[in-house]
Write a protein that holds these residues in place. Structure first.
Motif, PDB file in Angstrom:
ATOM      1  N   VAL A  75      -1.090   4.380   8.184  1.00 39.41           N
ATOM      2  CA  VAL A  75      -0.647   3.961   6.846  1.00 39.41           C
ATOM      3  C   VAL A  75      -1.231   4.987   5.721  1.00 39.41           C
ATOM      4  CG1 VAL A  75      -1.065   1.827   5.240  1.00 39.41           C
ATOM      5  CG2 VAL A  75      -0.701   1.403   7.824  1.00 39.41           C
ATOM      6  N   GLY A  76      -2.456   5.584   5.734  1.00 37.24           N
ATOM      7  CA  GLY A  76      -2.926   6.406   4.864  1.00 37.24           C
ATOM      8  C   GLY A  76      -1.817   7.552   4.675  1.00 37.24           C
ATOM      9  N   GLU A  90      11.466   3.698   6.439  1.00 37.30           N
ATOM     10  CA  GLU A  90      11.504   5.094   6.932  1.00 37.30           C
ATOM     11  C   GLU A  90      10.134   5.641   7.101  1.00 37.30           C
ATOM     12  OE1 GLU A  90      13.143   7.343   3.939  1.00 37.30           O
ATOM     13  OE2 GLU A  90      13.096   9.065   4.719  1.00 37.30           O
ATOM     14  N   LEU A  91       9.073   5.710   6.259  1.00 33.08           N
ATOM     15  CA  LEU A  91       7.943   6.079   6.417  1.00 33.08           C
ATOM     16  C   LEU A  91       7.118   5.502   7.529  1.00 33.08           C
ATOM     17  CD1 LEU A  91       6.954   6.536   2.683  1.00 33.08           C
ATOM     18  CD2 LEU A  91       7.032   8.313   4.274  1.00 33.08           C
ATOM     19  N   GLY A 105       5.130   6.785  13.081  1.00 35.44           N
ATOM     20  CA  GLY A 105       4.693   5.860  14.318  1.00 35.44           C
ATOM     21  C   GLY A 105       4.275   4.479  14.135  1.00 35.44           C
ATOM     22  N   LEU A 106       4.650   3.926  13.056  1.00 42.50           N
ATOM     23  CA  LEU A 106       4.059   2.512  13.002  1.00 42.50           C
ATOM     24  C   LEU A 106       5.526   1.407  13.150  1.00 42.50           C
ATOM     25  CD1 LEU A 106       1.908   2.553   9.880  1.00 42.50           C
ATOM     26  CD2 LEU A 106       1.357   2.057  11.992  1.00 42.50           C
ATOM     27  N   ASN A 140       0.972  -1.042  -0.163  1.00 48.01           N
ATOM     28  CA  ASN A 140       0.034   0.024  -0.017  1.00 48.01           C
ATOM     29  C   ASN A 140       0.840   1.369  -0.174  1.00 48.01           C
ATOM     30  OD1 ASN A 140      -2.951   0.110   0.249  1.00 48.01           O
ATOM     31  ND2 ASN A 140      -2.657  -1.584   1.348  1.00 48.01           N
ATOM     32  N   ILE A 141       1.795   1.338   0.991  1.00 48.11           N
ATOM     33  CA  ILE A 141       2.873   2.640   1.121  1.00 48.11           C
ATOM     34  C   ILE A 141       3.436   2.590  -0.462  1.00 48.11           C
ATOM     35  CG2 ILE A 141       4.296   3.705   2.453  1.00 48.11           C
ATOM     36  CD1 ILE A 141       3.416   2.217   4.851  1.00 48.11           C
ATOM     37  N   GLY A 142       4.045   1.476  -0.645  1.00 46.89           N
ATOM     38  CA  GLY A 142       5.069   1.240  -1.923  1.00 46.89           C
ATOM     39  C   GLY A 142       4.344   1.635  -3.085  1.00 46.89           C
TER      40      GLY A 142
END
Lengths: 259, 210
Positions: free
Chosen positions: A153-154, A126-127, A132-133, A105-107
């Motif tokens: 995550v969003g 890093e993200l 804070g995950l 999702n993030i990538g």
């Protein structure tokens, strides 16, 4: 992003109208400028045109009148896919892809932009730390996360390709009060470090006062006023005053209830 | 005991006709998927196409199968070989569940997810192949499953026009009033339908998004 001189607004709406194909107007005569590095909050009740305004910026909607410029270029003249990839977008329902892991999702945007897998992996890690995950949950699916984690995550996904602009549509609206408070605090510290240009939609005055460097008050498809949080609290504008009054009433009755 | 004996004795022919049957069902399902999924996508994305596409598929579905086989018989090239004709007819019948489920599956994808993808700058084809189709896959597959199960049954009728398959036994058995012959066609056909149903059902469950 350095091509435009710093005194130009990053986002500019010039006399923008938007009406539905049925002819019903949603926005009329909107003029708004967003400066580099500021958090502009669009405040208003539901149906006031906040979300519509946001969608005009990344051209999910095209204005029926006037012009929307991002970095000095009218969005009607820029490549819409490039435009959207240069703008992070966070929505209330989060809209995470349920069939992708957190990592995918993030990538996703880095992936379709052709980054190498190692670079994507490092960026995702890093993200995740940034918002804070725990990077350990990267292999989980959205349905295995709490509401607060999903929202983080969003945000991480929106930041993935390091866009200079972030659009956030009531990102914390569906969270419980404590989680919301925490995410707002984290948003502030994140914003201090990253210095993005943010347009933030909310109907919550408290959130607007806390996060916004300026507040654009909207009502029935029109922009009523653009004020700093301090100005907003002292404003003589009847609508702004009504918001402040409703907010104070809420505090009043809750303190009465507590005593 | 008698039946088992009969099956063993005619083993070769049963295997041959079962394979023929599988060929008819397999090719026609494949064609229905290749044609039906794009049509389903078309009608899900452009509502103008919705009525003509689903309407036509619906009408085809209402034509009695024997009549359809008969109608297609005089068509040149097609009518030359009975299996071509049977495959076309089976394909036409299989289209409706495939188109309808593709349409339903894609329309059923959470609009927030599609909106988020669009807002992130996915192109239409990236949105389709990375988001919409994977999320609709289990619904599409359940349409394919219905199509296969119906086709296995319908394909027995193809023997009436000489296209082969397990229907041969059934028609022969009916003509000779021989229950063993009928069962030699009906039992393998039922086994085929059940195993296809089970296999595709399992796949469908695996692909269902959480």
């Amino acid at each position: 992003m350095e091509r435009t001189s710093t005194n130009h607004p990053v986002i500019e709406l010039r006399n923008v109208d938007y009406q539905l194909p049925s002819g019903q107007p949603l926005l009329a005569g909107l003029n708004l400028q967003v400066q580099r590095g500021e958090t502009l909050v669009l405040l208003g009740r539901s149906g006031s045109g906040k979300t519509t305004t946001l969608k005009l910026i990344n051209r999910l909607l095209a204005p029926t009148g006037g012009e929307v410029c991002v970095n000095g270029t009218p969005t009607s003249q820029s490549d819409v896919i490039c435009l959207r990839r240069s703008i992070g977008y966070v929505i209330q329902e989060v809209g995470l892809f349920p069939h992708f892991t957190v990592e995918r999702n993030i990538g996703l945007v880095p992936h379709i932009e052709g980054w190498t897998p190692e670079r994507i992996h490092l960026r995702v890690e890093e993200l995740m730390r940034l918002v804070g995950l725990d990077p350990q949950i990267a292999s989980r699916y959205p349905h295995q996360l709490s509401g607060g984690q999903r929202q983080r995550v969003g945000v991480a996904r929106a930041l993935a390709a390091d866009p200079a602009i972030l659009l956030m549509d009531e990102p914390f609206g569906a969270l419980d009060a404590l989680t919301r408070d925490q995410l707002q605090r984290e948003f502030l510290s994140l914003q201090q470090r990253l210095n993005k240009t943010v347009v933030f939609v909310t109907h919550d005055l408290r959130e607007a006062l806390r996060l916004g460097s300026r507040i654009a008050l909207m009502e029935a498809g029109r922009l009523v006023a653009v004020l700093s949080p301090e100005e907003f609290l002292r404003s003589s504008d009847p609508l702004a005053a009504a918001y402040v009054q409703a907010f104070a009433d809420g505090l009043d009755s809750s303190s009465r209830g507590a005593s | 005991m008698n039946l088992l004996h009969f099956f063993l004795q005619n083993q070769d022919q049963i295997v041959e006709l079962t394979l023929e049957h599988l060929w008819l069902v397999g090719i026609s399902t494949l064609l229905a998927v290749v044609v039906g999924i794009p049509l389903g996508i078309l009608s899900a994305h452009w509502p103008v196409w919705n009525r003509p596409v689903l309407g036509t598929a619906n009408i085809i579905q209402t034509i009695p199968s024997l009549a359809l086989f008969g109608f297609l018989l005089p068509v040149p090239w097609l009518g030359d070989r009975a299996d071509r004709l049977a495959i076309l007819a089976l394909t036409l019948y299989a289209l409706l569940p495939v188109i309808r489920n593709t349409y339903t599956g894609i329309r059923g994808v959470d609009p927030a997810v599609v909106e988020a993808g669009r807002g992130m700058g996915l192109t239409n084809s990236q949105l389709l192949f990375q988001v919409e189709l994977p999320l609709a896959m289990s619904v599409i597959l359940s349409g394919v499953r219905v199509a296969v199960v119906v086709s296995v049954g319908l394909a027995t009728i193809a023997a009436a026009i000489g296209a082969g398959g397990l229907g041969e036994f059934i028609f022969r058995g009916l003509a000779m009033v021989n229950n063993q012959l009928i069962l030699a066609g009906a039992i393998p056909a039922a086994v085929l339908a059940l195993s296809a149903d089970f296999g595709l059902g399992w796949l469908e469950k695996r692909l269902r998004p959480q």
